[in-house]
Design a protein around this motif. Structure first.
Motif, mmCIF file in Angstrom:
data_model
loop_
_atom_site.group_PDB
_atom_site.id
_atom_site.type_symbol
_atom_site.label_atom_id
_atom_site.label_comp_id
_atom_site.label_asym_id
_atom_site.label_seq_id
_atom_site.Cartn_x
_atom_site.Cartn_y
_atom_site.Cartn_z
ATOM 1 N N SER A 57 102.068 -69.827 -53.572
ATOM 2 C CA SER A 57 102.528 -68.544 -53.045
ATOM 3 C C SER A 57 101.581 -67.432 -53.456
ATOM 4 C CB SER A 57 103.937 -68.227 -53.558
ATOM 5 O OG SER A 57 104.860 -69.201 -53.131
ATOM 6 N N GLY A 58 101.347 -66.501 -52.543
ATOM 7 C CA GLY A 58 100.578 -65.320 -52.859
ATOM 8 C C GLY A 58 101.514 -64.148 -53.082
ATOM 9 N N LYS A 59 100.962 -63.027 -53.504
ATOM 10 C CA LYS A 59 101.739 -61.808 -53.668
ATOM 11 C C LYS A 59 100.945 -60.643 -53.090
ATOM 12 C CE LYS A 59 102.706 -61.822 -58.127
ATOM 13 N NZ LYS A 59 103.371 -61.423 -59.406
ATOM 14 N N TRP A 60 101.653 -59.800 -52.374
ATOM 15 C CA TRP A 60 101.049 -58.636 -51.758
ATOM 16 C C TRP A 60 101.937 -57.413 -52.039
ATOM 17 C CZ3 TRP A 60 101.399 -63.452 -49.725
ATOM 18 C CH2 TRP A 60 100.206 -64.075 -49.286
ATOM 19 N N CYS A 61 101.438 -56.236 -51.710
ATOM 20 C CA CYS A 61 102.198 -55.002 -51.912
ATOM 21 C C CYS A 61 102.262 -54.236 -50.601
ATOM 22 C CB CYS A 61 101.516 -54.140 -52.981
ATOM 23 S SG CYS A 61 102.311 -52.535 -53.286
ATOM 24 N N VAL A 62 103.466 -53.808 -50.212
ATOM 25 C CA VAL A 62 103.633 -52.998 -48.999
ATOM 26 C C VAL A 62 104.563 -51.831 -49.293
ATOM 27 C CG1 VAL A 62 103.282 -54.958 -47.429
ATOM 28 C CG2 VAL A 62 105.607 -54.355 -48.155
ATOM 29 N N ALA A 63 104.572 -50.878 -48.394
ATOM 30 C CA ALA A 63 105.447 -49.711 -48.539
ATOM 31 C C ALA A 63 106.905 -50.111 -48.352
ATOM 32 C CB ALA A 63 105.061 -48.646 -47.524
ATOM 33 N N SER A 64 107.781 -49.516 -49.138
ATOM 34 C CA SER A 64 109.207 -49.768 -49.008
ATOM 35 C C SER A 64 109.720 -49.167 -47.694
ATOM 36 C CB SER A 64 109.956 -49.132 -50.183
ATOM 37 O OG SER A 64 111.351 -49.260 -50.022
ATOM 38 N N PRO A 65 110.648 -49.853 -47.017
ATOM 39 C CA PRO A 65 111.176 -49.336 -45.744
ATOM 40 C C PRO A 65 111.785 -47.940 -45.853
ATOM 41 C CG PRO A 65 111.828 -51.623 -46.049
ATOM 42 C CD PRO A 65 111.221 -51.175 -47.343
ATOM 43 N N SER A 66 112.310 -47.591 -47.025
ATOM 44 C CA SER A 66 113.004 -46.309 -47.181
ATOM 45 C C SER A 66 112.099 -45.178 -47.662
ATOM 46 C CB SER A 66 114.163 -46.457 -48.182
ATOM 47 O OG SER A 66 113.661 -46.818 -49.459
ATOM 48 N N ALA A 67 110.840 -45.469 -47.954
ATOM 49 C CA ALA A 67 109.940 -44.446 -48.496
ATOM 50 C C ALA A 67 109.709 -43.319 -47.486
ATOM 51 C CB ALA A 67 108.609 -45.079 -48.889
ATOM 52 N N SER A 68 109.690 -42.092 -47.983
ATOM 53 C CA SER A 68 109.476 -40.934 -47.111
ATOM 54 C C SER A 68 108.008 -40.853 -46.696
ATOM 55 C CB SER A 68 109.869 -39.645 -47.836
ATOM 56 O OG SER A 68 108.957 -39.376 -48.894
ATOM 57 N N ASP A 69 107.750 -40.184 -45.577
ATOM 58 C CA ASP A 69 106.370 -40.026 -45.107
ATOM 59 C C ASP A 69 105.526 -39.265 -46.118
ATOM 60 O OD1 ASP A 69 106.949 -41.431 -42.833
ATOM 61 O OD2 ASP A 69 106.962 -39.690 -41.482
ATOM 62 N N LYS A 129 103.253 -45.835 -42.519
ATOM 63 C CA LYS A 129 103.702 -46.918 -43.399
ATOM 64 C C LYS A 129 102.815 -48.149 -43.304
ATOM 65 C CE LYS A 129 108.478 -45.670 -44.266
ATOM 66 N NZ LYS A 129 109.902 -45.874 -43.972
ATOM 67 N N ASN A 130 102.277 -48.399 -42.121
ATOM 68 C CA ASN A 130 101.384 -49.545 -41.990
ATOM 69 C C ASN A 130 100.074 -49.276 -42.722
ATOM 70 O OD1 ASN A 130 100.671 -52.186 -40.781
ATOM 71 N ND2 ASN A 130 99.088 -50.970 -39.801
ATOM 72 N N ARG A 131 99.484 -48.104 -42.501
ATOM 73 C CA ARG A 131 98.223 -47.770 -43.164
ATOM 74 C C ARG A 131 98.412 -47.689 -44.676
ATOM 75 N NH1 ARG A 131 96.615 -42.983 -42.185
ATOM 76 N NH2 ARG A 131 98.284 -42.213 -40.854
ATOM 77 N N ALA A 132 99.544 -47.134 -45.099
ATOM 78 C CA ALA A 132 99.820 -47.048 -46.531
ATOM 79 C C ALA A 132 99.948 -48.435 -47.143
ATOM 80 C CB ALA A 132 101.099 -46.251 -46.771
ATOM 81 N N SER A 133 100.581 -49.333 -46.438
ATOM 82 C CA SER A 133 100.761 -50.697 -46.956
ATOM 83 C C SER A 133 99.419 -51.374 -47.204
ATOM 84 C CB SER A 133 101.603 -51.528 -45.975
ATOM 85 O OG SER A 133 102.921 -51.023 -45.895
ATOM 86 N N VAL A 134 98.481 -51.182 -46.274
ATOM 87 C CA VAL A 134 97.149 -51.758 -46.447
ATOM 88 C C VAL A 134 96.478 -51.165 -47.684
ATOM 89 C CG1 VAL A 134 94.862 -52.048 -45.429
ATOM 90 C CG2 VAL A 134 96.894 -52.180 -43.978
ATOM 91 N N ALA A 135 96.532 -49.837 -47.807
ATOM 92 C CA ALA A 135 95.891 -49.160 -48.939
ATOM 93 C C ALA A 135 96.555 -49.538 -50.262
ATOM 94 C CB ALA A 135 95.948 -47.649 -48.730
ATOM 95 N N MET A 136 97.871 -49.557 -50.276
ATOM 96 C CA MET A 136 98.610 -49.909 -51.493
ATOM 97 C C MET A 136 98.286 -51.331 -51.930
ATOM 98 S SD MET A 136 102.170 -48.087 -50.306
ATOM 99 C CE MET A 136 103.266 -48.776 -51.564
#
Length: 219
Positions: free
Chosen positions: A131-143, A175-182
């Motif tokens: 299994s790998g692990k990644w980091c993405v933005a939380s669905p509830s995070a504000s812009d 949120k998509n761009r933030a997920s990539v950066a995060m």
């Protein structure tokens, strides 16, 4: 007959050896998991996931995202779909395929609950060796918080991949761009849990969030 008896006595030993070898080859642990929507998912697919999930579980399980419910704010389709997808995932037994949704679901190790909005969670067997692990933005995070995450992460890592013309520029949602950066920051800092916190707006996931030509770095 003697030869048969000898073979029978060896069988349990061989079986034990096989099981021990399997145990050494993989590390399985029980951890709590949730299901959230992939940040790159189209609005049409999110709406389909929302409707499918809520129509295939107890109708009461989706009341929290209805108007006035504890999960109705912020008014975000990604958030609503994530809540419904998780309710379906939990109700159906938390198998990885229960969070697939045509490759638009992500299995999260981070509780996506926020404020008075609670996402049900339960334990799942996870094989650490596979299994790998990644980091993405939380669905509830504000812009605002998400934009702050982009600014912070991109000050530490090369974010050209989310710039215009980059492989992860589309879909051009914060949120998509933030997920990539995060995730770039999370991987560069050695996948430390604290590196995906971002003031409570990051989720560590077990499902590769890559899509099309956009590959989320994994180390």
């Amino acid at each position: 007959m003697a030869k048969l008896a000898l073979s029978s006595s060896i069988l349990p030993v061989l079986l034990l050896f096989f099981i021990s070898g399997q145990a050494e080859a993989s590390t399985v642990e029980w951890v709590k998991t949730w299901c959230i929507a992939k940040p790159s998912t189209s609005k049409e697919a999110l709406q389909n996931n929302l409707e499918y999930a809520c129509s295939n579980i107890n109708a009461m399980d989706c009341t929290a995202i209805q108007e006035g419910g504890p999960c109705s704010e912020p008014n975000d389709l990604l958030l609503y779909a994530s809540f419904a997808m998780n309710a379906y995932y939990q109700a159906k037994g938390r198998h990885y395929w229960n969070c697939d949704f045509s490759n638009s679901g992500l299995i999260s190790l981070t509780d996506p609950s926020y404020g008075s909005c609670t996402y049900e969670g339960g334990e799942t067997a996870v094989d650490d060796s596979n299994s790998g692990k990644w980091c993405v933005a939380s669905p509830s995070a504000s812009d605002d918080q998400i934009q702050a995450n982009i600014d912070f992460a991109c000050d530490k890592v090369d974010c050209s991949i989310i710039s215009s013309g980059g492989a992860c520029y589309e879909p051009n949602t914060v949120k998509n761009r933030a997920s990539v950066a995060m995730n770039l920051y999370y991987q560069q800092t050695g996948q430390a849990d604290t590196s995906c916190d971002f003031n409570g707006s990051g989720n560590i996931i077990r499902t590769d969030p890559s899509y099309g030509d956009c590959k989320f770095k994994f180390s």
